[in-house]
Design a protein around this motif. Structure first.
Motif, PDB file in Angstrom:
ATOM      1  N   UNK A 197      21.981  73.021 -91.172  1.00  0.00           N
ATOM      2  CA  UNK A 197      20.629  73.075 -90.611  1.00  0.00           C
ATOM      3  C   UNK A 197      19.767  71.974 -91.217  1.00  0.00           C
ATOM      4  N   UNK A 198      19.377  70.990 -90.438  1.00  0.00           N
ATOM      5  CA  UNK A 198      18.471  69.957 -90.953  1.00  0.00           C
ATOM      6  C   UNK A 198      17.021  70.433 -90.938  1.00  0.00           C
ATOM      7  N   UNK A 199      16.185  69.781 -91.744  1.00  0.00           N
ATOM      8  CA  UNK A 199      14.730  69.978 -91.737  1.00  0.00           C
ATOM      9  C   UNK A 199      14.316  71.396 -92.135  1.00  0.00           C
ATOM     10  N   UNK A 200      15.123  72.055 -92.976  1.00  0.00           N
ATOM     11  CA  UNK A 200      14.741  73.362 -93.522  1.00  0.00           C
ATOM     12  C   UNK A 200      13.815  73.126 -94.716  1.00  0.00           C
ATOM     13  N   UNK A 201      12.727  73.896 -94.800  1.00  0.00           N
ATOM     14  CA  UNK A 201      11.783  73.769 -95.903  1.00  0.00           C
ATOM     15  C   UNK A 201      12.257  74.609 -97.084  1.00  0.00           C
ATOM     16  N   UNK A 241      12.843  80.614-105.260  1.00  0.00           N
ATOM     17  CA  UNK A 241      12.980  79.553-104.265  1.00  0.00           C
ATOM     18  C   UNK A 241      12.901  80.183-102.881  1.00  0.00           C
ATOM     19  N   UNK A 242      12.010  79.668-102.053  1.00  0.00           N
ATOM     20  CA  UNK A 242      11.820  80.190-100.694  1.00  0.00           C
ATOM     21  C   UNK A 242      12.370  79.188 -99.689  1.00  0.00           C
ATOM     22  N   UNK A 243      13.156  79.689 -98.731  1.00  0.00           N
ATOM     23  CA  UNK A 243      13.810  78.852 -97.726  1.00  0.00           C
ATOM     24  C   UNK A 243      13.366  79.322 -96.350  1.00  0.00           C
ATOM     25  N   UNK A 244      12.825  78.413 -95.534  1.00  0.00           N
ATOM     26  CA  UNK A 244      12.282  78.828 -94.238  1.00  0.00           C
ATOM     27  C   UNK A 244      12.511  77.774 -93.174  1.00  0.00           C
ATOM     28  N   UNK A 245      12.698  78.250 -91.955  1.00  0.00           N
ATOM     29  CA  UNK A 245      12.851  77.398 -90.781  1.00  0.00           C
ATOM     30  C   UNK A 245      12.443  78.217 -89.567  1.00  0.00           C
TER      31      UNK A 245
END
Length: 856
Positions: A149-153, A183-187
């Motif tokens: 997944x590209x461009x994940x914050x 650490x938070x990961x969002x898309x």
């Protein structure tokens, strides 16, 4: 050093231009630094600290006394772990009245403490210790299929540091202090995930994660990515398109990438039957088009009616309309970077589609320690013509079809290495019996590409991609006039090796550097009967290096600077193109961006088909020793905002100058050198683009408007005066909308409007007497002195999800040009009649299409 020196000796005005640009870059950096100093706050809470004043009566008081004095004078309260605080430490602090922000900043500089204001609470933490080498890194993938997944914050909110995954789904957060952090990961479209890291236990933490699709009724936009992703991008004029979004825009039987991009501001086509992109005043050959890292030289089917990119195979598309960074080069206008899907790592499945003119089939699944995908499509216009009995006889129609196929294999080789092999082949075939066997024409053209990519992680902060690529475009036309055979062939073959290395020294810097070497084989051959008129063959090579650094000077300001050096063997010259872009957060939802750069181009396409966009006859020609590379300099300024949640707005202005651009001399003649085929001139382009977008909800869509001017100037044309080429369009408007009626039904619409293209009108008529009698000709006026009527149309689509024999799928109905607008393609002057008869040749009328999609 000699190469750089010879570059400036060879082109004295290049030195002046680069010097001017250098001074501009220095001024811009000083301006941004000053702006950053004056507006150094990062958040709403920091702004509150700037608006509160405190007064200190002495400069030799303890830290505990400072906290107590601030609490007495303000509504703020301090919270901290007592054992971590040097409360008895004597603080040398400014005596008098200052803002609370300045006071805390002074304390932080002396003690190393970190202050975070939340509402009326000031959280105090220990500063960073000597350990500054902890790093967390990994890959983010889709849980359902293992696709990267590209461009994940990826964010650590306690430290106010974050990053975005690259196109491989890789992220890294280096130089972390000791501590326990979340650490938070969002898309958008996926459930937000969190995980905890403890940098006290380990200085190197590898944590890969799989995101699960969110159960949101809201859906992502038709075109253009998430705001968080765009905010993280320093560069201007940048947009992304996800593969599935291509199918949301109504089209003629086939979802098409180029036609989707043409509804975006600043992107135009000469006509609706051309897939060539004309971006901000540049011609179609001034766009760098990449498919999984491989250059595609003629990306069109059916004379430009369709592009070569199969929407079912596309994972992600990135388009840079201007101000693109140093990692890309070789073209003056834009970069279109297309990435194909990797394939499902979890399970085997596929999907197919069939419509009135074409069909597609895609399959993907796990293989070895990775995945594969294979996709193909074919049109069957030729079979329809045969079934109708129109392939022979006096009313015969051309037999035409195209096919293409994409394939990709990915394999993980250990934890730090991944290898992928990507292939593409596409051919167009046209056969036409024009005169009952007395005159036959056969045409065949297409692309073939093959690339191998090695992804290697040298260490958690050094990520690399190395490519070996092969690209071949060829076209052949054969005409049989009785027993006399005429053939025309042209092609370009490109073998390239390149490498891109990303280095993350700190959270504030991303350094990229790399190289690109290409060896070309360019041919053109023309034969009639037994005679050979042209047999052109050249084998130039080109080498380039680039270096760039993206520097977060503060939480508000980021600057990306770099340069690209290019050398080509035929011209024996080196060019150096500096690049600079900057991004500044005026507020949480308001961003200003600026960019400038110098770009060079050593390859140009001769538009044999009258500048109508890419065609099978276009011939790529390299600069030689009698020519200098074309050059452009652009300046871009943009403002991006989100006034309402999930609603974004942007306004962007640009100004671009061109030098040593080429215009093909459209006259049949024999020449000794390639440079004699072109006029050499200059140009300029400028304009403004507005874009509004609603990204989520039952109703999604966008509105884009462009106001633009494009000029060219050649001493030999139009009496040396400037003129507006046919791809100049003053006004352009596009409205895209999609509405989910319920879970099964969706309707979509696209409305486009643009000013008519410019053309050269006749102002008179004259006669020339020849041996076969008098021949009438049109006396042309000034070059491109008139415009055709304005162009507009409305397309509609209706889609319903359903099951076919137990398989998920959908059917769709699309109507192209629903109100049957008679748009004008070109204007013809018939001098055989007196008075001269003027005829407008129209473009496509109302066209309905029906199709079915099935997943298995």
């Amino acid at each position: 050093m000699n190469l750089i020196k010879s570059c400036f000796i060879k082109s004295s005005h290049l030195q002046t231009d680069i010097k001017s640009l250098f001074y501009f870059i220095i001024c811009l950096i000083l301006y941004c630094s000053t702006f950053n100093y004056l507006y150094a706050s990062y958040s709403h809470e920091d702004n509150r600290l700037l608006n509160v004043s405190v007064k200190m009566n002495g400069n030799n008081i303890t830290l505990e006394q400072v906290f107590q004095s601030i609490e007495q004078q303000t509504d703020f309260k301090f919270f901290y772990i007592k054992e971590d605080m040097p409360l008895k430490k004597i603080i040398k602090i400014f005596e008098g009245e200052r803002t609370l922000y300045e006071t805390l900043k002074e304390i932080s500089q002396e003690t190393g403490l970190v202050f975070n204001a939340i509402n009326n609470q000031i959280i105090v933490k220990k500063g960073k210790t000597d350990q500054r080498n902890a790093v967390v890194h990994g890959f983010i993938r889709d849980k359902s299929n293992g696709e990267s997944l590209p461009f994940v914050t990826v964010m650590i909110r306690e430290l106010k540091v974050g990053t975005v995954t690259n196109t491989e789904g890789f992220y890294v957060l280096p130089k972390l202090p000791e501590g326990v952090f979340t650490v938070q990961v969002s898309l958008v479209g996926y459930k937000t995930e969190e995980f905890e890291i403890n940098t006290k236990d380990s200085s190197t933490i590898t944590h890969s994660l799989e995101l699960e699709s969110g159960s949101l009724v809201e859906k992502e936009v038709v075109v253009i990515g998430d705001r968080l992703e765009l905010q993280q991008k320093t560069q201007t004029s940048y947009l992304t398109v996800k593969g599935p979004e291509l199918n949301s825009v109504p089209s003629i039987g086939e979802a098409d990438l180029f036609r989707t991009l043409q509804v975006m501001p600043g992107v135009k086509a000469v006509s609706e039957i051309s897939s060539g992109l004309y971006i901000r005043g540049g011609s179609a050959d001034q766009n760098l088009i990449l498919l999984d890292g491989t250059v595609v030289y003629n990306p069109s089917h059916l004379f430009g009616f369709f592009s070569t990119f199969n929407s079912d195979a596309i994972k992600n598309v990135e388009l840079s309309k201007g101000g693109y960074p140093a990692e890309f080069g070789g073209r003056l206008s834009s970069v279109l970077n297309v990435t194909n899907i990797d394939g499902d790592r979890v399970k085997f499945h596929g999907k197919g589609s069939i419509s009135l003119i074409s069909s597609r089939l895609t399959a993907e699944g796990p293989i070895g320690n990775g995945s594969f995908f294979l996709s193909g499509r074919r049109t069957y216009i030729d079979q329809i013509v045969k079934l109708a009995g129109r392939d022979k006889g006096s009313n015969a129609l051309p037999l035409y079809y195209f096919y293409d196929s994409n394939g990709k294999i990915n394999q993980d080789v250990g934890e730090s290495d991944k290898v992928s092999i990507v292939g593409f082949i596409g051919r167009d075939n046209l056969s036409y019996d024009i005169d009952k066997g007395r005159l036959n024409m056969d045409m065949n053209w297409g692309n073939a590409t093959l690339s191998t990519k090695w992804t290697h992680i040298f260490n958690p902060t050094v990520f690399s991609n190395f490519y070996a690529t092969y690209s071949d475009y060829s076209a052949r036309t054969t005409i049989m006039l009785g027993s006399v055979k005429s053939t025309q062939e042209n092609g370009i073959r490109d073998i390239s090796i390149k490498g891109d290395i990303n280095f993350y020294p700190t959270n504030d810097h991303l350094v990229k550097f790399g190289f690109w070497w290409s060896q070309y084989r360019i041919t053109y051959n023309d034969k009639f009967g037994g005679d050979e008129f042209y047999n052109y063959l050249t084998r130039p090579s080109q080498l380039s290096f680039y270096l760039q650094d993206e520097w977060k000077m503060s939480p508000l300001l980021t600057i990306q600077g770099g340069a690209r050096a290019e050398y080509q063997t035929l011209t024996h010259s080196t060019t150096i193109g500096p690049r600079l872009s900057a991004r500044y957060f005026l507020s949480e939802n308001l961003t200003i961006k600026a960019a400038t750069g110098v770009y060079y181009q050593y390859l140009n396409a001769i538009p044999v088909e009258g500048n109508s966009g890419f065609s099978p006859f276009d011939i790529w020609i390299p600069m030689n020793e009698k020519m200098v590379p074309s050059r452009s300099i652009d300046l871009v300024l943009s403002l991006e905002a989100e006034p309402i949640e999930h609603h974004s707005f942007s306004i962007e202005g640009y100004y671009k100058t061109y030098r040593d651009v080429l215009h093909w001399i459209d006259v049949t003649t024999e020449v000794e050198n390639v440079n004699e085929l072109f006029y050499v001139g200059k140009g300029r382009a400028f304009g403004a683009e507005l874009f509004f977008q609603k990204r989520v909800g039952a109703l999604t869509g966008s509105v884009g408007y462009t106001l633009a001017w494009t000029y060219r100037k050649f001493a030999e044309l139009n009496k040396g005066n400037e003129f507006m080429p046919r791809f100049d369009r003053r006004h352009s408007l596009s409205i895209v909308g999609n509405y989910d009626i319920d879970e099964k039904w969706q309707v979509g619409a696209v409305f486009t409007y643009s000013s008519g293209q410019s053309f050269t009108s006749g102002i008179g008529r004259y006669m020339i007497r020849t041996t076969i009698g008098p021949v009438d000709h049109i006396l042309p006026g000034s070059l491109y002195n008139h415009r055709l009527p304005s162009y507009h149309r409305l397309d509609l689509s209706v889609t319903k999800k359903m099951t076919f024999f137990g398989l998920n799928g959908s059917w769709f109905v699309q109507i192209y040009n629903i109100y049957n607008k008679d748009n004008v393609w070109f204007r013809d002057f018939d001098t055989q009649k007196n008075p001269t008869e003027i005829t407008d040749f129209g473009l496509l009328p109302l066209i309905p299409t029906f199709g079915i999609n099935v997943e298995f």
